[in-house]
Design a protein around this motif. Structure first.
Motif, PDB file in Angstrom:
ATOM      1  N   SER A  78      -0.371  -4.966   6.053  1.00 30.04           N
ATOM      2  CA  SER A  78       0.463  -3.934   5.626  1.00 30.04           C
ATOM      3  C   SER A  78       1.054  -3.935   6.842  1.00 30.04           C
ATOM      4  CB  SER A  78      -0.658  -3.402   5.120  1.00 30.04           C
ATOM      5  OG  SER A  78      -0.516  -3.719   3.632  1.00 30.04           O
ATOM      6  N   VAL A  79      -0.448  -3.434   8.001  1.00 27.11           N
ATOM      7  CA  VAL A  79       0.582  -3.020   9.060  1.00 27.11           C
ATOM      8  C   VAL A  79       1.231  -3.980   9.919  1.00 27.11           C
ATOM      9  CG1 VAL A  79      -0.763  -2.355  11.517  1.00 27.11           C
ATOM     10  CG2 VAL A  79      -2.074  -1.769   9.629  1.00 27.11           C
ATOM     11  N   PHE A  80       0.544  -4.788  10.395  1.00 28.71           N
ATOM     12  CA  PHE A  80       2.111  -5.517  10.499  1.00 28.71           C
ATOM     13  C   PHE A  80       3.405  -5.697  10.239  1.00 28.71           C
ATOM     14  CE2 PHE A  80      -2.543  -7.591  12.617  1.00 28.71           C
ATOM     15  CZ  PHE A  80      -1.830  -7.223  13.857  1.00 28.71           C
ATOM     16  N   CYS A  81       3.522  -5.778   9.205  1.00 29.07           N
ATOM     17  CA  CYS A  81       4.173  -5.650   7.865  1.00 29.07           C
ATOM     18  C   CYS A  81       5.060  -4.589   8.505  1.00 29.07           C
ATOM     19  CB  CYS A  81       4.240  -5.701   6.559  1.00 29.07           C
ATOM     20  SG  CYS A  81       4.231  -7.506   5.852  1.00 29.07           S
ATOM     21  N   ALA A  82       5.296  -3.108   8.848  1.00 26.82           N
ATOM     22  CA  ALA A  82       5.838  -2.662   9.162  1.00 26.82           C
ATOM     23  C   ALA A  82       5.575  -2.011  10.412  1.00 26.82           C
ATOM     24  CB  ALA A  82       4.613  -1.222   9.279  1.00 26.82           C
ATOM     25  N   VAL A  83       5.291  -2.961  10.927  1.00 30.44           N
ATOM     26  CA  VAL A  83       5.901  -2.431  12.361  1.00 30.44           C
ATOM     27  C   VAL A  83       7.233  -3.920  12.695  1.00 30.44           C
ATOM     28  CG1 VAL A  83       4.849  -3.588  14.854  1.00 30.44           C
ATOM     29  CG2 VAL A  83       3.801  -2.182  13.916  1.00 30.44           C
ATOM     30  N   PHE A  84       6.769  -5.025  12.349  1.00 30.23           N
ATOM     31  CA  PHE A  84       7.507  -6.128  11.993  1.00 30.23           C
ATOM     32  C   PHE A  84       8.715  -5.041  11.099  1.00 30.23           C
ATOM     33  CE2 PHE A  84       9.368 -10.442  10.328  1.00 30.23           C
ATOM     34  CZ  PHE A  84       9.894  -9.991  11.158  1.00 30.23           C
ATOM     35  N   ALA A  85       9.445  -4.558  10.681  1.00 31.02           N
ATOM     36  CA  ALA A  85      10.146  -3.342  10.011  1.00 31.02           C
ATOM     37  C   ALA A  85      10.919  -2.749  10.439  1.00 31.02           C
ATOM     38  CB  ALA A  85       9.997  -3.359   8.296  1.00 31.02           C
ATOM     39  N   LEU A  86      10.031  -1.893  11.469  1.00 26.76           N
ATOM     40  CA  LEU A  86      10.623  -0.574  12.354  1.00 26.76           C
ATOM     41  C   LEU A  86      11.551  -0.560  13.596  1.00 26.76           C
ATOM     42  CD1 LEU A  86       7.535   1.531  11.929  1.00 26.76           C
ATOM     43  CD2 LEU A  86       9.750   2.450  11.288  1.00 26.76           C
ATOM     44  N   SER A  87      10.576  -2.528  13.627  1.00 27.74           N
ATOM     45  CA  SER A  87      11.570  -3.040  15.020  1.00 27.74           C
ATOM     46  C   SER A  87      12.776  -3.688  14.838  1.00 27.74           C
ATOM     47  CB  SER A  87      10.152  -4.686  15.553  1.00 27.74           C
ATOM     48  OG  SER A  87       8.790  -3.723  15.407  1.00 27.74           O
ATOM     49  N   LEU A 175       4.769  -5.531  -1.514  1.00 31.14           N
ATOM     50  CA  LEU A 175       4.726  -5.359  -3.161  1.00 31.14           C
ATOM     51  C   LEU A 175       3.547  -6.386  -3.353  1.00 31.14           C
ATOM     52  CD1 LEU A 175       7.859  -4.622  -4.192  1.00 31.14           C
ATOM     53  CD2 LEU A 175       6.208  -3.060  -3.686  1.00 31.14           C
ATOM     54  N   PRO A 176       3.779  -7.516  -3.634  1.00 30.11           N
ATOM     55  CA  PRO A 176       2.627  -8.815  -3.898  1.00 30.11           C
ATOM     56  C   PRO A 176       1.070  -8.260  -3.979  1.00 30.11           C
ATOM     57  CG  PRO A 176       4.389  -9.553  -3.724  1.00 30.11           C
ATOM     58  CD  PRO A 176       4.688  -8.468  -2.703  1.00 30.11           C
ATOM     59  N   LEU A 177       1.050  -8.361  -2.348  1.00 31.69           N
ATOM     60  CA  LEU A 177      -1.135  -8.247  -2.308  1.00 31.69           C
ATOM     61  C   LEU A 177      -1.248  -6.402  -3.302  1.00 31.69           C
ATOM     62  CD1 LEU A 177      -0.790  -9.992   1.248  1.00 31.69           C
ATOM     63  CD2 LEU A 177      -1.071 -10.704  -1.031  1.00 31.69           C
ATOM     64  N   ASN A 178       0.278  -6.291  -2.910  1.00 26.13           N
ATOM     65  CA  ASN A 178      -0.750  -4.261  -3.218  1.00 26.13           C
ATOM     66  C   ASN A 178      -1.104  -4.690  -5.074  1.00 26.13           C
ATOM     67  OD1 ASN A 178      -1.152  -2.618  -0.675  1.00 26.13           O
ATOM     68  ND2 ASN A 178       1.484  -3.597  -0.238  1.00 26.13           N
ATOM     69  N   LEU A 179       0.037  -5.493  -5.416  1.00 29.97           N
ATOM     70  CA  LEU A 179      -0.382  -5.693  -7.141  1.00 29.97           C
ATOM     71  C   LEU A 179      -1.516  -5.703  -7.551  1.00 29.97           C
ATOM     72  CD1 LEU A 179       3.973  -5.553  -7.723  1.00 29.97           C
ATOM     73  CD2 LEU A 179       2.256  -3.570  -7.934  1.00 29.97           C
ATOM     74  N   LYS A 180      -1.882  -7.333  -6.796  1.00 26.12           N
ATOM     75  CA  LYS A 180      -2.964  -7.819  -6.921  1.00 26.12           C
ATOM     76  C   LYS A 180      -3.553  -7.856  -5.681  1.00 26.12           C
ATOM     77  CE  LYS A 180      -3.621 -12.208  -9.566  1.00 26.12           C
ATOM     78  NZ  LYS A 180      -5.009 -11.600 -10.509  1.00 26.12           N
ATOM     79  N   ALA A 181      -4.923  -8.114  -6.266  1.00 25.93           N
ATOM     80  CA  ALA A 181      -5.940  -7.956  -5.469  1.00 25.93           C
ATOM     81  C   ALA A 181      -6.389  -9.685  -5.414  1.00 25.93           C
ATOM     82  CB  ALA A 181      -7.227  -7.129  -5.013  1.00 25.93           C
ATOM     83  N   LEU A 182      -6.381 -10.326  -3.265  1.00 23.21           N
ATOM     84  CA  LEU A 182      -7.267 -11.040  -3.615  1.00 23.21           C
ATOM     85  C   LEU A 182      -8.362 -11.630  -2.675  1.00 23.21           C
ATOM     86  CD1 LEU A 182      -3.685 -13.323  -2.205  1.00 23.21           C
ATOM     87  CD2 LEU A 182      -4.413 -13.265  -4.636  1.00 23.21           C
TER      88      LEU A 182
END
Length: 383
Positions: A78-87, A175-182
C-alpha cells in the motif's frame, strides 16, 4: 483444478491488483518516449530521463526490504502504491526534464518494490517442479496488462490525461488486497540497508538476468522512439508495442513448459535464438510486425527464466526476498544502462542502432548459454 490453478485462485486478489499496476506501468513507460518527444527532448535526453526510472528501481533493491521487514508485505504494498501514484500525478505540474527525472526515479523505486513484493508472494507459494509455469502465467498477466496500458498511446492522450489515468489504475490496485485478506509470506528478519548479494545467485541466472534487463527495459523505454524513427504513426506505435506484448505472452507459455520439462538452459537457448533471428528481421519493413512478435517472445522471457534458476536454489523460505533482491538488482543494472545506450545509438545510427543493439545482445546470450552448458554445473552453481 490442477495445482497451478489452485495457487492462482488462492492469490486472485493479488493477481487482480498486479494487473492494475502493470496497466499503469505500461501506460507510463510506453508513453514516456512519445511524451518527451513532444517536449522536443533529444534522443539522448529521452534516454537519460528514462534511465532515472531504473535508477530508482536499483535503489529499491537496496532500501525497500527494510520497510517490508518492518511492516510486512501487505502494508508495504500500500505504501509503495501511494508513492507510485503521487509520482505520476506530480508530473502534470511541469514539463521540466530534470523534474521529470526526479519523479521517474521515485516511480521506479515504488513500482519495482511492488514487483518485488508480488514475486516473493508467488515464489513462496510454489515448488520447484512447477515454478517456471507459475512464473510464466504471472509474466503472461504482466505482458497482457502492460499491452493494454500501451494501447492507450493510440488515443494520443495529453500529458495530464496520461498521468491521471495511470494514477487511477494504481489506486484501483489497492482495492483487492484491502477487500480480502491473504496469507502473506514469512516476513524476513529486520536487516540493515545494504547492497544485495548478487554473487550468491547462480552465475547463469545473473548473466541472463543482466542481459534481460538491457533487452527488456531498453525495449519498454525506447521502442516507441524506434517506431517513430521507423516512420510509424502514433496508432501504429501502439500496435507495434502491443504485438510485442502478445509475443511475450506466447513466449512465456512456451518457455515455461520447456523450462520445467526440458531444463532452464534449453529454454534460455530457445529464447536467445528467437531474439537473434527476429532482431535481424526488424530491418525488413514488410514484416516488422511479425518480427517484433517473435522479438517479444524471445526477450520478454529472460527475467522469468533467470528468476526460476535463482529460486530453485532457495531452501529457507525466508530467503525468497534475498533472491528477489539479488535478481532485481542484476536485472535493473542492465535496465539502467539500456535507455541511455539506445538513446545514443539511435541518435548516431537511427533505427539501425536499435536493431544492432538487439542483434549483439541476443547473439552474446546465445553463445554464453550454448557454451556454458559444456563447462559443467560448477561454473554456474550457487557460490
Amino acid at each position: 483444478m490442477n495445482r497451478i490453478g489452485i495457487i492462482y485462485f488462492s492469490l486472485l486478489p493479488l493477481c487482480v491488483a498486479s494487473a492494475f499496476i502493470f496497466i499503469a506501468d505500461g501506460l507510463l513507460v510506453s508513453s514516456a518516449g512519445v511524451l518527451l518527444d513532444g517536449f522536443k527532448a533529444s534522443k539522448e535526453q529521452i534516454g537519460l530521463v528514462n534511465a532515472c526510472f531504473f535508477a530508482g528501481a536499483v535503489a529499491c533493491t537496496i532500501f525497500s526490504h527494510r520497510l517490508i521487514s518492518a511492516c510486512g508485505y501487505e502494508r508495504a504494498f500500500s505504501v509503495f502504491c501511494a508513492v507510485f501514484a503521487l509520482s505520476a500525478l506530480l508530473g502534470a505540474l511541469s514539463n521540466n526534464l530534470l523534474f521529470w527525472g526526479v519523479l521517474r526515479f521515485f516511480m521506479g523505486l515504488a513500482y519495482y518494490s511492488i514487483v518485488m513484493i508480488i514475486e516473493v508472494w508467488l515464489n513462496a507459494s510454489v515448488t520447484n517442479s512447477i515454478r517456471s509455469r507459475v512464473l510464466g502465467i504471472y509474466e503472461t498477466l504482466f505482458y497482457a496488462s502492460f499491452g493494454v496500458g500501451a494501447l492507450f498511446i493510440a488515443f494520443s492522450l495529453s500529458v495530464e490525461a496520461t498521468l491521471i489515468l495511470s494514477a487511477v489504475f494504481i489506486v484501483l490496485a489497492l482495492l483487492p488486497l484491502n477487500l480480502k485478506a491473504l496469507k502473506t509470506p514469512l516476513v524476513p528478519p529486520k536487516a540493515k540497508i545494504s547492497l544485495p548479494n548478487i554473487f550468491s545467485a547462480p552465475k547463469l541466472a545473473l548473466i541472463s538476468d543482466f542481459i534481460g534487463g538491457l533487452c527488456m527495459n531498453g525495449f519498454f523505454s525506447m521502442a516507441s522512439v524506434f517506431a517513430l524513427l521507423y516512420g510509424l504513426g502514433d496508432g501504429s506505435v501502439a500496435v507495434f508495442i502491443a504485438i510485442s506484448m502478445v509475443g511475450g505472452v506466447c513466449g512465456h507459455l512456451l518457455c515455461g513448459v520447456v523450462s520445467d520439462k526440458f531444463g532452464r538452459v534449453n529454454a534460455l537457448l530457445l529464447a536467445s535464438f528467437l531474439s537473434l533471428i527476429s532482431a535481424f528481421l526488424l530491418g525488413v519493413p514488410k514484416i516488422i510486425f511479425v518480427a517484433v512478435f517473435f522479438l517479444g517472445a524471445g526477450i520478454f522471457v529472460l527475467y522469468a527464466l533467470s528468476l526460476a534458476i535463482a529460486n530453485d536454489a532457495i531452501i529457507d523460505k525466508r530467503e525468497y526476498i534475498l533472491a528477489s533482491r539479488a535478481m532485481l538488482f542484476s536485472y535493473l543494472l542492465g535496465s539502467l544502462f539500456a535507455a541511455p545506450i539506445l538513446g545514443f545509438l539511435m541518435s548516431a545510427f537511427g533505427a539501425w542502432g536499435f536493431i544492432g543493439f538487439y542483434v549483439f545482445l541476443s547473439g552474446l546470450l546465445l553463445v554464453i548459454t550454448f557454451f556454458g552448458r559444456f563447462v559443467g554445473k560448477r561454473a554456474f552453481k550457487k557460490s
